[in-house]
Design a protein around this motif. Sequence first.
Motif, PDB file in Angstrom:
ATOM      1  N   THR A 188     101.809  84.757 -37.979  1.00 39.37           N
ATOM      2  CA  THR A 188     102.523  83.426 -36.782  1.00 39.37           C
ATOM      3  C   THR A 188     101.721  83.557 -36.047  1.00 39.37           C
ATOM      4  N   GLN A 189     101.187  84.370 -35.291  1.00 37.08           N
ATOM      5  CA  GLN A 189      99.519  83.958 -34.877  1.00 37.08           C
ATOM      6  C   GLN A 189      98.922  83.347 -35.095  1.00 37.08           C
ATOM      7  N   ALA A 234     103.330  89.767 -40.244  1.00 37.66           N
ATOM      8  CA  ALA A 234     104.477  89.059 -40.354  1.00 37.66           C
ATOM      9  C   ALA A 234     103.920  88.360 -38.775  1.00 37.66           C
ATOM     10  N   SER A 235     103.612  89.393 -37.955  1.00 37.40           N
ATOM     11  CA  SER A 235     102.588  88.375 -36.850  1.00 37.40           C
ATOM     12  C   SER A 235     102.077  87.713 -37.011  1.00 37.40           C
ATOM     13  N   GLY A 252      99.605  80.892 -37.509  1.00 35.64           N
ATOM     14  CA  GLY A 252      99.571  79.305 -37.315  1.00 35.64           C
ATOM     15  C   GLY A 252      99.453  79.057 -38.772  1.00 35.64           C
ATOM     16  N   TRP A 253     100.305  80.192 -39.393  1.00 36.81           N
ATOM     17  CA  TRP A 253     100.184  79.648 -40.889  1.00 36.81           C
ATOM     18  C   TRP A 253     101.772  79.522 -41.055  1.00 36.81           C
ATOM     19  N   ARG A 254     101.706  79.389 -43.014  1.00 38.60           N
ATOM     20  CA  ARG A 254     102.835  78.726 -42.474  1.00 38.60           C
ATOM     21  C   ARG A 254     104.118  80.778 -42.948  1.00 38.60           C
ATOM     22  N   SER A 255     105.546  79.961 -41.747  1.00 41.09           N
ATOM     23  CA  SER A 255     106.413  81.272 -41.698  1.00 41.09           C
ATOM     24  C   SER A 255     106.352  82.257 -43.682  1.00 41.09           C
ATOM     25  N   GLN A 256     106.755  81.131 -44.672  1.00 42.01           N
ATOM     26  CA  GLN A 256     107.410  82.163 -45.399  1.00 42.01           C
ATOM     27  C   GLN A 256     105.788  82.890 -46.479  1.00 42.01           C
ATOM     28  N   PRO A 292      93.291  84.546 -30.185  1.00 42.61           N
ATOM     29  CA  PRO A 292      92.391  84.699 -29.625  1.00 42.61           C
ATOM     30  C   PRO A 292      93.387  86.340 -28.380  1.00 42.61           C
TER      31      PRO A 292
END
Lengths: 342, 332
Positions: B298-299, B294-295, B301-305, B41
């Motif tokens: 996160t945005q 990286a952002s 909603g995927w896995r951080s790694q 969004p």
Amino acid sequence: MRPRFTAAVVMATTAAIALTGCTKKNDTDTAASGDAGKKTYKVAFVPKLQGVPYFEAMNAGGKEAAAALGNVEWLYQGPTQADAAAQADIVRSYIQQKVDALIVAPNDPDSMAPLLQQAKDAGIHVATADTDAPSSVREVFVNQATAEGIGQGLTDSLLTAMGGKGKYAIVSCGQTAENLNSWIEVQKAYTKEKYPEAEIVDIVYAGEDQAKATQMATDLMNAHPDLTGLVGECTSSAPGVAQAVKDAGKIGKVFTVGLGTPQAMKPYLQDKSSTAAILWDVENLGYLTAWAGAQIAQNKPFAATNNVSSELSAVAYTEANKMLLLGPALAITDKNVDQFNY
Amino acid sequence: MTAVAEAKIKRRVLPSPVTGQEIVLVGVIVVLWAALAVSTPAFLTAGSIQPLLVATAPVALVGVAMTIVIITGGIDVSVGGAIMVCSVLTAKALVGTDGVSLGVAVLLSIAAGGLLGLVNGVLIAYGRVHAIIITFGTANLFMFLGLRIFGSGTVNGIPATLAFFGRGPDGRTLGIPHAFLITLVITAVAWWYLRHTAGGRHFFAIGGDAQAARLAGVRVQRRVLLAYVLTGVLVGLASCFVIAQGTSTLDQSVGSGKELAVIAAVVIGGTSIMGGRGSVLGTLLGALLVQSVASGVTQLGWRSQLSDLFVGIFIIVAVGADLLRARARRSR
């Protein structure tokens, strides 16, 4: 590059051990000469990470216990980064030093288990504190608070600020950290059960990097414009999520709670970007850890309720999971933050 | 000589203003941003892009100097340790009622960084040992020094003196984050210097063949020394950005792993790890791409790694492309 870098860390840590090891020995030589003839038990504690206020406060409590007990030599050494391999090297060095009791707060419980077995085989009494290694041979786990206590404390503080409903996200740290994950499980279940109108929209992992935790919290607020809550699951992400809310100008719109140390959280509690820090008395945890180490080193059993010190007069022990429990979790707010000096 | 002929010679001598890698990177970033704008969004809003640019700044800034170092055929793996020393020194100077002002803090950090860079530079330029060995050693020394300055605790209660470089409203003018703007200006100056001055071209000559460069009259040792001192200076400035982006507490994990993030940005930017070729513009784009991924992760909603996975793939693709280009040049 990575192995080289790890090697660098290991080298640095080994050098640090060599240096501090020497000074420690000198310290205790002078101390021990006072009461010669009496057996002193070497109780070693290996934190996840050295030099952070949390474990330094545990160290202070451990030292205090050693002084009070009189027959304990308290050893404290941890890696300079929360790295399982570097921590394993320190554990190995304590095994070689043949300490009487070895207590670890493992970065990676699974890889620590065989090392604890090795220590036991060498005749050392082993235990865990702060973070458990459930599948290991440890004789006791010194637990700061139950996962339920922490998870429910975090959820209740946050949801009270959020008005009992809304979307929130969690910024956690190490992905394999047993205690953080067990708290998150409780938060998930408890939120679902007690706050049906609230929802955890995402869980992210920032490692121990504050700037990364802050950036991730910012990204989460952007990804979910209707987000009203953030949880910082460890001592680096708790101030991180509060800082992100402050920077985004969303104080009062997005509420945060976290597992933060009092002095680090103080500015955020005061400007209301953080509602509460959930913690426990860390110095008392260190005290209890040293006391438990002395008990197992002397082959003394634990009672169902133990009188450890004036502040820890009734510490519960459960035989089923071999766990000593410090007590209920503590909510630190702008009202009581000044009582803590770490 | 006519102006036309002169222009012709210039074209032949100068490399093209932008390299293939930079065009590819711009393309990848545009596609990535467009995809994220559609699928999340608020990715393409000021509230999301501004913090992203702020987070890119320290890595890109150190990356500018690292690019020059790598162009000369060297490398500096001590920047993480150097960031730790500069940050803790500066943070400690900021704390307390007699805390220093913004200007003094920046100068102190730059001076400290420059000194650490000088240590590296002298050892590498005059010690005749490969840069990776020297900086590997100094990385540990810097880390030790940083930990000693930390003592056994964190630095608490850091005031908002450096908010000028931060993520908050004080860190922006007309919506542009100061930290990124400064990085952009320094990158532009470095780009011009490397491309249009004899001194700048010497770095490439050293990386291509140091012996030939020396015989051609380039003062190799002085140039190499300069590259490492410059790295230290930019590390000092980047440390101020790092403090500004963190919280009011500084812990000893600061700077940890930053050397890898910087080298990743440089390599993804198309600079040859073997030296002799590279671009600071590519490095800036590389750093921007890594932070965007990286952002984005996160945005979405995927896995951080997953962001580590993507950065790994980018590095391998970039190095592969560089090898292919080198092969094409040889066969020409």
